[in-house]
Design an enzyme around this catalytic site. Structure first.
Site, mmCIF file in Angstrom:
data_model
loop_
_atom_site.group_PDB
_atom_site.id
_atom_site.type_symbol
_atom_site.label_atom_id
_atom_site.label_comp_id
_atom_site.label_asym_id
_atom_site.label_seq_id
_atom_site.Cartn_x
_atom_site.Cartn_y
_atom_site.Cartn_z
ATOM 1 C CG HIS A 156 -10.677 18.109 -31.076
ATOM 2 N ND1 HIS A 156 -9.398 18.425 -30.802
ATOM 3 C CD2 HIS A 156 -11.111 19.405 -31.528
ATOM 4 C CE1 HIS A 156 -9.001 19.572 -31.079
ATOM 5 N NE2 HIS A 156 -10.159 20.418 -31.582
ATOM 6 C CG ASP B 197 -8.421 14.861 -30.825
ATOM 7 O OD1 ASP B 197 -8.288 15.025 -31.880
ATOM 8 O OD2 ASP B 197 -8.879 15.795 -29.919
HETATM 9 C C1 XLS Z 1 -6.147 25.076 -34.055
HETATM 10 C C2 XLS Z 1 -6.903 25.135 -32.747
HETATM 11 C C3 XLS Z 1 -7.539 24.049 -32.078
HETATM 12 C C4 XLS Z 1 -8.244 24.197 -30.935
HETATM 13 C C5 XLS Z 1 -9.340 23.171 -30.645
HETATM 14 O O1 XLS Z 1 -5.517 25.978 -34.343
HETATM 15 O O2 XLS Z 1 -5.998 25.737 -31.810
HETATM 16 O O3 XLS Z 1 -6.382 23.139 -31.869
HETATM 17 O O4 XLS Z 1 -7.678 24.500 -29.886
HETATM 18 O O5 XLS Z 1 -10.200 22.905 -31.630
#
Ligand code: XLS
Ligand code: NI
Ligand code: NI
Length: 433
Positions: free
Chosen positions: A102, A105
């Site tokens: 993301h 991150d």
């Molecule tokens: C959260 C989600 C997140 C997505 C990406 O529960 O799994 O990690 O994979 O935003």
């Protein structure tokens, strides 16, 4: 360079190894059904859980100590670069072919949209250099539209159009970044696209906002020539009480409503499937049948807690069921196996992070190989075909009730029930797994 993973050698395949830092089942070059294992599984490391997650839970905060965390290095670009260096050091140890991120991150939050964008540009330049120097490729990028307080009432579905605008602008920059790094997919997980209470929520408006938002994403991606797959990741709840992208079936209905079923596929996560009251293989089989199976987020839930605990997979039979559906659907194209999984908060050591991935990759390799052997044997598929064989050459579905009634009477049709053979098929399954 950091010394975070100092002393940990690149992980090797050794079927006789007894330590937990060797692959005993994942041999990237092993040929399975005519394809290298690495090309079947397409493993990706998730930046957020591995490098950004502090080890908190609802009753306590940070347990992990990382030299790039804000408490040590400040929430700065220098810290973000150190984090990126450590990430590529871990990638070199694991040798997995992909990673995912993301925006939040990989860069610190800026004062405004412009600063977020310039920081994203700067850090993705660095990541691009590391990728060119032999690092893994980008499976998918995504925007974090759920952590910052501006998104507390949703992003695309927010009652405030300024939040919709900020989210849309942010997604534009994240698609740009994904394209710049050659990402093979772009993911949208609507963590806060849902509601806390119906008492203040206009469902009709919010769904229309979400539909237009997704259409804009598709239009923009096509306009700039992004040739990856756009994926929605379903989840029924958490953090919101109810999330609109509840499960595969719900997402498919939504895509149909906005004419996007040919444009968008799904990224299915094990833990989310379970939260929705399904199994992972149900979600995969349904997506395959609807033609929208894209990619998977591999993890596992604790079956007692009722939370999305995002643990690393440790259960070969469970994983084999999932890969059976993936292989039966023809395998991944642009998708892959992203470890959307985090360490337990007591797993403090850098080596825990490596061992978690090594174990998970081995579990997935065993599961996929078992599934491939069963699929190749044709045993289940032959039984499935035989079960429906009566339909071969039948014109029943183009008939009508009146004609059918006349025929049932004329031919004296009087069906005899036949065994579904479930236990025998379970026995077949267990011979392979
Ligand atoms: C959260 C989600 C997140 C997505 C990406 O529960 O799994 O990690 O994979 O935003
Ligand atoms: Ni999740
Ligand atoms: Ni996920």
């Amino acid at each position: 360079m950091t010394d975070f993973f100092e002393g940990i050698a690149p992980v090797r395949f050794d079927p006789n190894a007894t330590d937990d830092l060797s692959f005993r089942h994942y041999d990237a070059d092993e040929m399975v059904m005519g394809k290298r294992l690495e090309d079947h599984l397409r493993f990706a490391v998730a930046w957020w859980h591995s490098f950004a997650w502090p080890g908190g839970d609802p009753f306590g905060g940070q347990t992990f100590e990382r030299p790039w965390f804000a408490d040590v290095a400040g929430d700065t670009m220098e810290a973000a670069k150190m984090k990126a260096d450590a990430a590529f050091e871990m990638f070199a140890i694991l040798g997995q072919p992909y990673f995912c991120f993301h925006d939040a991150d990989i860069r610190p939050e800026g004062a405004d949209f412009a600063e977020n964008t310039s920081r994203l540009d700067e850090i993705t330049d660095l990541i691009g250099m590391r990728m060119e120097a032999g690092g893994p490729k980008l499976l998918w990028g995504t925007a974090n539209l759920f952590s910052h307080r501006r998104y507390m009432a949703g992003a695309a579905t927010n009652p405030d159009p300024d939040v919709f605008a900020f989210a849309a602008a942010t997604v534009k920059t994240c698609i740009d970044a994904t394209q710049k790094l050659g990402g093979e997919n772009y993911v949208l997980w609507g963590g806060r696209e849902g509601y806390e209470t119906l008492l203040n929520t206009d469902l009709t408006r919010e769904r229309e906002q979400a539909g237009r938002f997704l259409s804009m994403v598709v239009e923009y991606a096509r306009k700039i020539g992004f040739d990856g797959t756009i994926l929605i990741e379903p989840k029924p709840q958490e953090p919101t009480k109810h999330q609109y992208d509840y499960d595969v079936a719900t997402v498919y209905g939504f895509l149909r409503e906005y004419g996007l079923e040919g444009e968008v596929k799904v990224n299915i996560e094990q833990g989310h499937a379970i939260l929705a009251g399904h199994s992972f293989e149900h979600e995969l089989a349904l997506a395959a049948s609807l033609g929208i199976l894209g990619s998977i987020d591999m993890n596992r839930n604790d079956y007692q807690s009722g939370w999305d605990t995002d643990q690393f997979p440790d259960n070969v039979p469970e994983v084999a069921r999932a890969y059976y559906e993936v292989l039966r659907a023809g395998g991944f194209t642009t998708g892959g196996t992203n470890f959307d999984a985090k360490l337990r908060r007591q797993s403090l050591d850098p080596v825990d992070l490596i061992a978690a991935h090594v174990g998970a990759m081995d579990v997935c390799a065993r599961g996929l190989k078992a599934a491939a052997a069963l699929l190749a044997s044709g045993e289940l598929e032959a039984a499935r075909d035989a079960r429906y064989a009566g339909w071969d050459g039948s014109d029943l579905l183009s008939s009508d009730l009146g004609a059918i009634a006349a025929r049932v009477e004329a031919e004296g049709i009087n069906p005899a029930p036949r065994s579904g053979r479930q236990e025998r098929l379970e026995n077949v399954w267990n011979r392979y797994v």
